[in-house]
Structure formats: C-alpha cells, structure tokens
Write a protein that holds these residues in place. Structure first.
Motif, short mmCIF file in Angstrom:
data_model
loop_
_atom_site.label_atom_id
_atom_site.label_comp_id
_atom_site.label_asym_id
_atom_site.label_seq_id
_atom_site.Cartn_x
_atom_site.Cartn_y
_atom_site.Cartn_z
N ASP A 132 0.89 -1.15 0.00
CA ASP A 132 0.00 0.00 0.00
C ASP A 132 0.93 1.21 0.00
OD1 ASP A 132 -2.17 -1.72 0.28
OD2 ASP A 132 -2.04 -1.67 2.46
N VAL A 133 0.55 2.26 -0.68
CA VAL A 133 1.40 3.44 -0.81
C VAL A 133 0.69 4.64 -0.22
CG1 VAL A 133 2.70 4.92 -2.39
CG2 VAL A 133 2.43 2.48 -2.90
N PHE A 134 1.38 5.37 0.65
CA PHE A 134 0.83 6.54 1.32
C PHE A 134 1.68 7.75 0.95
CE2 PHE A 134 -0.02 2.73 3.62
CZ PHE A 134 -1.33 2.84 4.06
N ARG A 135 1.06 8.76 0.37
CA ARG A 135 1.78 10.00 0.07
C ARG A 135 1.48 11.01 1.16
NH1 ARG A 135 3.94 12.66 -4.59
NH2 ARG A 135 3.97 14.91 -4.29
N LEU A 136 2.52 11.54 1.79
CA LEU A 136 2.36 12.50 2.87
C LEU A 136 2.37 13.92 2.33
CD1 LEU A 136 4.67 10.95 5.61
CD2 LEU A 136 2.31 10.37 5.02
N SER A 137 1.89 14.85 3.14
CA SER A 137 1.85 16.26 2.73
C SER A 137 3.24 16.81 2.49
CB SER A 137 1.13 17.08 3.80
OG SER A 137 1.76 16.93 5.06
N THR A 138 4.26 16.17 3.05
CA THR A 138 5.65 16.60 2.84
C THR A 138 6.21 16.12 1.51
OG1 THR A 138 6.47 14.62 3.95
CG2 THR A 138 6.09 16.56 5.31
N GLY A 139 5.45 15.25 0.79
CA GLY A 139 5.94 14.66 -0.45
C GLY A 139 6.52 13.28 -0.27
N GLU A 140 6.75 12.85 0.99
CA GLU A 140 7.32 11.53 1.26
C GLU A 140 6.34 10.43 0.89
OE1 GLU A 140 8.79 8.89 5.14
OE2 GLU A 140 8.03 10.94 5.39
N LEU A 141 6.85 9.32 0.36
CA LEU A 141 6.06 8.12 0.09
C LEU A 141 6.41 7.04 1.10
CD1 LEU A 141 6.20 7.75 -3.81
CD2 LEU A 141 4.26 8.49 -2.43
N ILE A 142 5.39 6.46 1.73
CA ILE A 142 5.58 5.34 2.65
C ILE A 142 4.94 4.12 2.00
CG2 ILE A 142 4.98 4.37 4.89
CD1 ILE A 142 4.96 7.19 6.01
N THR A 143 5.68 3.01 1.97
CA THR A 143 5.15 1.77 1.42
C THR A 143 5.09 0.72 2.51
OG1 THR A 143 7.34 0.99 0.74
CG2 THR A 143 6.08 2.28 -0.86
N GLY A 144 4.05 -0.09 2.47
CA GLY A 144 3.88 -1.12 3.48
C GLY A 144 2.49 -1.70 3.41
N GLU A 145 1.93 -2.08 4.56
CA GLU A 145 0.58 -2.64 4.61
C GLU A 145 -0.26 -1.85 5.61
OE1 GLU A 145 -1.82 -6.77 5.75
OE2 GLU A 145 0.36 -6.66 5.97
N LEU A 146 -1.43 -1.41 5.17
CA LEU A 146 -2.35 -0.71 6.06
C LEU A 146 -2.97 -1.72 7.03
CD1 LEU A 146 -3.95 1.81 6.93
CD2 LEU A 146 -5.64 1.19 5.20
N LEU A 147 -2.72 -1.52 8.32
CA LEU A 147 -3.29 -2.41 9.33
C LEU A 147 -4.63 -1.93 9.82
CD1 LEU A 147 -0.08 -3.16 11.45
CD2 LEU A 147 -1.07 -4.53 9.60
N SER A 148 -4.76 -0.61 10.02
CA SER A 148 -6.03 -0.08 10.52
C SER A 148 -6.08 1.43 10.32
CB SER A 148 -6.22 -0.40 12.01
OG SER A 148 -5.25 0.29 12.79
N PHE A 149 -7.30 1.95 10.34
CA PHE A 149 -7.54 3.40 10.31
C PHE A 149 -8.77 3.66 11.17
CE2 PHE A 149 -9.73 7.05 8.15
CZ PHE A 149 -8.86 8.03 8.60
N ASP A 150 -8.61 4.40 12.26
CA ASP A 150 -9.70 4.61 13.21
C ASP A 150 -10.45 5.92 12.98
OD1 ASP A 150 -7.94 6.53 14.07
OD2 ASP A 150 -7.54 5.62 16.02
N GLY A 151 -10.22 6.56 11.84
CA GLY A 151 -10.86 7.84 11.56
C GLY A 151 -9.93 9.01 11.75
N SER A 152 -8.85 8.81 12.50
CA SER A 152 -7.89 9.90 12.72
C SER A 152 -6.44 9.47 12.50
CB SER A 152 -8.05 10.47 14.13
OG SER A 152 -7.74 9.48 15.10
N THR A 153 -6.15 8.17 12.67
CA THR A 153 -4.76 7.70 12.59
C THR A 153 -4.66 6.46 11.72
OG1 THR A 153 -4.32 8.55 14.81
CG2 THR A 153 -2.76 6.95 13.92
N PHE A 154 -3.69 6.46 10.78
CA PHE A 154 -3.36 5.29 9.98
C PHE A 154 -2.26 4.51 10.69
CE2 PHE A 154 -4.96 8.36 6.91
CZ PHE A 154 -5.79 7.59 6.11
N LYS A 155 -2.47 3.20 10.85
CA LYS A 155 -1.42 2.32 11.37
C LYS A 155 -0.89 1.50 10.20
CE LYS A 155 -1.73 0.62 15.48
NZ LYS A 155 -2.13 -0.19 16.67
N ILE A 156 0.41 1.63 9.93
CA ILE A 156 1.01 1.07 8.72
C ILE A 156 2.17 0.15 9.10
CG2 ILE A 156 2.11 1.62 6.51
CD1 ILE A 156 0.93 4.52 6.98
#
Length: 333
Positions: A132-156
């Motif tokens: 799974d690929v996550f693009r941050l507001s800083t431009g950084e890309l994080i790759t990994g597996e999304l474990l959970s999202f509680d409405g406010s926080t992504f756990k990767i």
C-alpha cells in the motif's frame, strides 16, 4: 471568416462514476488479503473510515461487476473500522470488495473499492504480498501494509516496523499497487497522461464545427485562428462560459494542459471534479497564454481522484479550445 450562426444544440455527454453517501474526505479504505487464494479459503478484509451508519455494508464482487451481482455480504452495524472474514467463491477469477453507505438510501453506489484478489485452484499457499502506498503532505512516500484506520490515525506496517500517521498528514492512498520485492527498491508509480473523452458546455457554436466535442481527443488545430476543429461558445460577447471535460481513468492529478487556439488568455478559473462529484478550485487568476499555446498548471498530487475538469472562460470575442490533457497517478488494483 465565421460562418452564419446556427441554432444552439447543446451536446451533453455525462461521465457517470459512483457518488458516495456520507464518505469522509474520500479516505474510506478496504484492504483484502491474501492476494491469491483457493476456492473455499478464508479472505481477511480490513476496513476503516466507513461512514458509521447501521446499514453500511460490504460485499464481494467479481472485478468489473456492479449493482446486484454481489456475493457474500455483511452489514457493518455502525462500525467505522474492523475486520471481516469472507469465504472465497468456488468460481475462479479476480474479485474485489465494495463498501456501500446507509442502505437503502445509498443504493448500489460504492464509496470505496478494495484491491483485487485472485481465486484459483492452482494457486500456491504462499501469496505474493503487495504494497500500500501513502503519500504525505511533505511529499514523502511510505510503502507497506495498512493495518487499521480509526478515523484519525493510519497504522502502517513497513518492512522494519509499525508506524502511525495522522489523517491530516496523508494526502493520497493507493492500495495494493506493487509487489514487494526484497532484492529491488520500490519502483515509483507510473503517471498517466490522457486526453479528454467526454464533454459538456455552457454553450457551443454548433453541433459540428466549433462544437464542445471538438475539445476532446488529441490536438488537431495547429494554428491560431477561428478554426472549426476547436470548441467555441455560442456568443462572441464577454459573458462567462464554461467547459467540463471528463477522462476515462480517474487519477490523483498532478498536471493540466489546455490548448488555446483563438483569443488566447481567456481562462480565469479551473476546477477539478472528484469521483464523488465535489468541485475543487485549483487555479484562479490571469491567463497569459499566447496563441496558439498551452495553458499549463502543475499541482501537488491531489488527495482525491479526479474524474473531470471545469474550465471557466471569459473574453470579448470567441474563445476556442482544441484539446485538454490531464496527468496524474491512476489507482492500481
């Protein structure tokens, strides 16, 4: 010389995409694993960011199927995140999961679709993991597996550890985009440039020459002039006009180009329209494009998928647009 005006026939070709009900910022997420299973085996589906209605529901579909052609399904009973176990269908093929909001009001309008999984009797027991690929507001890309999202926080889960990122820090998410290969670095996601394929307009000169349809497809007007292979509005006055152009593949947009071929410098606002029909103003100002010339804007990758663009124009005389190109990152299954 401009030929005699004919009666206006407004040609409207509408691009239909799913309209979500109660979706939060387009960040509902479905993640199915493993990516390859045999018929009858268990599929784990993690969901997060669901609207929270008692009758939100998730169903399994063959890839490309819509509406009532679903298989096993579950109501979420007010949960916004969690896990569900599905049994892989006996029929081999590629499958995906659709999240629907607030049945029956939400009808069969999927607000989120999962990564695709493959079901087959000859598939081995060791599935290929996907990023799974996550693009941050800083431009950084994080790759990994999304474990959970509680409405406010992504756990990767990354290759080395589990990290957390706040919702406001994540501007785009692509689920299941590339195989993880321990011997090779992550391959950057390939962008897509495409010409508009469908269009609607505030007005058009005629249903043929200078019609709204002339602004779709690749550019075919090479000179600055009053040429009927470009769109022109009905009136040559100074009233504001608009042209909405749709594209075959929704993308996280990064760039837009507009080919102006007569009375250039007429744009004053550009809006992107996401897959939920929401409008986002991405540029507003003074257009200084030469004729013929390309009006071009580059934007930080949008956190929402763009399905169409609206060009707002105003100038005394006939503004004319030959072609429109959208560039961005398509979502991969």
């Amino acid at each position: 010389m401009r030929k005699e005006r004919v009666g206006l026939i407004l040609v409207v070709l509408v691009l239909f995409l799913w309209v979500g009900t109660g979706v939060s910022e387009g960040k509902s997420v479905l993640r199915a694993s493993p990516s390859r299973v045999k018929p009858g085996e268990t599929i784990l589906l993690r969901f997060s960011g669901a609207p929270g209605n008692n009758t939100d529901w998730i169903a399994i579909y063959p890839v490309g199927e819509k509406s009532e052609n679903y298989g096993e399904w579950y109501y979420l009973e007010g949960k916004t995140s969690g896990e569900l176990n599905f049994t892989a269908p006996q029929k081999e093929g590629d499958y995906e999961f659709h999240l629907f909001a607030n049945w029956p009001e939400g009808e069969y309008n999927a607000i989120t679709i999962s990564n695709a999984i493959r079901i087959g009797v000859s598939i081995g027991t060791s599935p290929t993991p996907y990023n799974d690929v996550f693009r941050l507001s800083t431009g950084e890309l994080i790759t990994g597996e999304l474990l959970s999202f509680d409405g406010s926080t992504f756990k990767i889960k990354t290759e080395t550890r589990v990290i957390e990122r706040k919702k406001g820090d994540v501007v785009a998410i692509l689920i299941g985009t590339k195989p993880l290969t321990p011997t090779k670095p992550f391959t950057p996601i390939r962008s897509l440039s495409q010409w508009a394929t469908k269009v609607k307009a505030s007005s058009q000169y005629s249903p043929s020459g200078w019609s709204a349809q002339q602004a779709t497809g690749e550019p075919n007007t090479s000179e600055c002039g009053d040429i009927d292979t470009a769109w022109a509005p009905k009136s040559n006055g100074s009233e504001s006009e608009w042209l909405e152009l749709a594209f075959d593949t929704p993308v996280y947009a990064t760039k837009l180009r507009v080919h102006e071929t007569y009375n250039a410098g007429f744009l004053y606002k550009v809006e992107f329209v996401d897959v939920y029909g929401r409008k986002h103003t991405v540029w507003q100002g003074k257009d200084t494009t030469a004729c013929p010339g390309w009006f071009e804007i580059n934007v930080d990758q949008t956190w929402y998928l763009v399905k169409s663009v609206i060009l707002h124009t105003q100038i005394k005389g006939y503004e004319e647009i030959d072609a429109v190109e959208l560039t961005g990152i398509p979502i991969s299954k």
